[in-house]
Design an enzyme around this catalytic site. Structure first.
Site, short mmCIF file in Angstrom:
data_model
loop_
_atom_site.label_atom_id
_atom_site.label_comp_id
_atom_site.label_asym_id
_atom_site.label_seq_id
_atom_site.Cartn_x
_atom_site.Cartn_y
_atom_site.Cartn_z
N THR A 25 46.10 33.91 27.77
CA THR A 25 45.94 33.07 26.58
C THR A 25 47.13 33.27 25.64
O THR A 25 47.47 34.40 25.31
CB THR A 25 44.62 33.44 25.87
OG1 THR A 25 43.54 33.00 26.68
CG2 THR A 25 44.52 32.76 24.51
N HIS A 178 36.85 31.15 35.80
CA HIS A 178 36.88 32.30 34.89
C HIS A 178 35.45 32.84 34.72
O HIS A 178 34.65 32.25 34.01
CB HIS A 178 37.46 31.89 33.53
CG HIS A 178 37.82 33.03 32.64
ND1 HIS A 178 37.32 34.30 32.81
CD2 HIS A 178 38.64 33.08 31.57
CE1 HIS A 178 37.82 35.09 31.87
NE2 HIS A 178 38.63 34.39 31.09
N ASN A 181 35.60 38.88 31.50
CA ASN A 181 35.96 39.16 30.11
C ASN A 181 35.00 38.65 29.04
O ASN A 181 35.41 38.33 27.93
CB ASN A 181 37.37 38.62 29.82
CG ASN A 181 38.41 39.39 30.62
OD1 ASN A 181 38.14 40.48 31.13
ND2 ASN A 181 39.59 38.80 30.77
N TYR A 183 33.04 35.92 28.80
CA TYR A 183 32.83 34.49 28.52
C TYR A 183 31.59 34.01 29.26
O TYR A 183 30.84 34.81 29.83
CB TYR A 183 34.12 33.72 28.82
CG TYR A 183 35.21 34.23 27.90
CD1 TYR A 183 36.27 35.00 28.39
CD2 TYR A 183 35.13 34.04 26.52
CE1 TYR A 183 37.22 35.52 27.53
CE2 TYR A 183 36.06 34.56 25.67
CZ TYR A 183 37.10 35.31 26.17
OH TYR A 183 38.03 35.85 25.32
N ARG A 230 37.63 34.93 38.98
CA ARG A 230 38.06 36.15 38.29
C ARG A 230 36.83 36.85 37.72
O ARG A 230 35.98 36.20 37.08
CB ARG A 230 39.05 35.83 37.18
CG ARG A 230 39.60 37.08 36.51
CD ARG A 230 40.59 36.78 35.39
NE ARG A 230 41.83 37.50 35.60
CZ ARG A 230 42.47 38.18 34.65
NH1 ARG A 230 41.98 38.21 33.42
NH2 ARG A 230 43.61 38.80 34.91
N ASN A 238 34.62 41.86 24.46
CA ASN A 238 33.60 40.89 23.99
C ASN A 238 32.19 41.43 24.11
O ASN A 238 31.24 40.71 24.41
CB ASN A 238 33.74 39.55 24.74
CG ASN A 238 34.86 38.71 24.19
OD1 ASN A 238 35.14 38.75 22.99
ND2 ASN A 238 35.50 37.95 25.05
C1 LIG Z 1 40.90 34.17 27.87
C2 LIG Z 1 40.95 35.43 27.47
C3 LIG Z 1 40.45 36.49 28.39
O1 LIG Z 1 40.14 36.17 29.54
O2 LIG Z 1 40.35 37.63 27.94
C4 LIG Z 1 41.53 35.82 26.14
C5 LIG Z 1 41.18 35.09 25.00
C6 LIG Z 1 41.72 35.44 23.76
C7 LIG Z 1 42.60 36.50 23.65
C8 LIG Z 1 42.93 37.23 24.79
C9 LIG Z 1 42.40 36.89 26.04
#
Ligand SMILES: C=C(C(=O)O)c1ccccc1
Length: 366
Positions: A25, A178, A181, A183, A230, A238
């Site tokens: 990102t 994705h 991380n 999400y 991934r 997070n």
């Molecule tokens: C898409 C991100 C991820 O996968 O960690 C991300 C989003 C914001 C800042 C850093 C990384």
């Protein structure tokens, strides 16, 4: 040459080396509309010597956006913008997958359709997480999300399927789902963020159900040989936690094997490469036992560690983040074992050419 330069067939894509540009990102999509720009095309083309480029996380809908200035892949303008990027990468001899993203609860009403609450598997606030929503508001806390109704899930699966379709139209060579991380898909997978009591929560089987619906949907658009996923089994970024990553990600790897995907990219330690927990070797073993496709290891490897891990059979390819931000010619530098530019963390996110397209190559530095 070292093992990093042994060609590799990823799915059915011939890669000239094992050095992968990790999804990064950078929050530099052009405004209004979060549209990929000529500057983005230049940045990616500069790094086209990578065996494969995986795009920065790209949201499949407005609901899937969690930070200002990240690119989407759901409007005609965004698709046209991505076409400029893939044309430039192909002209430079590269190959590129689009990473399809929905942030789930990691967002803010300012970024959501109609100023709604962000959505997730359960109404659990990600303590400690913040998102960047605009130049003047900066980083803000994240509210408690709204728990998705089961009958909303097919609509989100369709967002990913359409995103996969749009990636084809935009000229990508494949896609990466994705599911890492913290999400949306990771939120469903892990026990700490998914407290649902319906068919999409509780058991490992139930927690994997929605993510695997997304895999099945994008397989309607792309051959499995052009699809990767991934994951971050032990990632804490997070506010994430899973009670039994070994069991959870063995099961996920088995399902990905059944789906016949080309690769799994694994974030091998908590986010941003701090090895506070060390590499989760037993989880890596479980994934490698269940999944016979390609394993892309991501975990702040040095050049020599990547060579060691490939030679030891711990990974087939290695993806690099911050080193390739600062070294557009990372491949050549790894070939020569040359010194690397230091990255400037203050220009990772947002801004313009500075810290983006202005890092020098070896040739430019001599
Ligand atoms: C898409 C991100 C991820 O996968 O960690 C991300 C989003 C914001 C800042 C850093 C990384």
């Amino acid at each position: 040459d070292n093992v990093l330069f042994e060609p590799f067939t990823l799915g059915d894509l011939e890669l000239p080396n094992r050095i992968i540009m990790a999804p990064l990102t950078r929050a530099r999509a052009s405004q209004p509309g979060d549209v990929p720009s000529d500057m983005n095309a230049r940045y990616y083309a500069q790094r086209a010597s990578a065996g494969l480029i995986i795009s920065e996380a790209t949201q499949v809908s407005q609901q899937g956006q969690g930070y200002a200035y990240t690119p989407g892949i759901y409007t005609p303008e965004q698709i046209a913008g991505w076409r400029k990027v893939t044309d430039a990468v192909h002209a430079a001899g590269g190959r590129m997958h689009a990473q399809l993203w929905h942030v789930g609860r990691i967002s803010h009403p300012e970024l959501q359709p109609g100023g709604e609450l962000p959505v997730g598997p359960s109404a659990i606030k990600p303590e400690g997480s913040q998102v960047f929503i605009s130049a003047d508001s900066g980083m803000v806390d994240i509210p408690t999300p709204r728990a998705l109704e089961a009958d909303e899930l097919p609509g989100i699966v369709e967002q990913y399927r359409q995103g996969a379709e749009n990636a084809r139209e935009a000229g990508f060579d494949g896609i990466e789902i994705h599911a890492a991380n913290g999400y949306l898909l990771d939120q469903f997978i892990k026990s700490g963020s998914n407290h649902r009591t319906d068919d999409y929560g509780g058991s490992v089987e139930n927690r994997l159900r929605f993510p695997m619906m997304v895999v099945e949907a994008v397989k309607q658009v792309w051959p499995a040989a052009r699809i990767g996923i991934r994951v971050s089994p032990t990632g804490s970024f997070n506010s994430m936690f899973d009670a039994d990553p070994h069991t959870t990600f063995r099961a996920l790897a088995r399902k990905v094997q059944e789906a016949g995907l080309a690769y799994i990219e694994v974030v091998e330690d908590s986010f941003q490469g701090n090895h506070e927990n060390g590499r989760p070797e037993s989880v890596i073993d479980a994934i490698r036992e269940e999944f016979t496709g390609a394993y892309i290891g991501n975990g702040a490897y040095s050049r020599n560690e990547a060579i060691e891990r490939i030679n030891a059979g711990r990974c087939d390819l290695a993806s690099f983040g911050r080193p390739i931000i600062a070294n557009p010619d990372l491949v050549e530098r790894f070939r020569q074992d040359a010194p690397l530019n230091e990255w400037d963390a203050s220009t990772f996110y947002g801004g313009d050419e500075r810290g983006y397209t202005d890092y020098p190559t070896l040739a430019e530095s001599q």
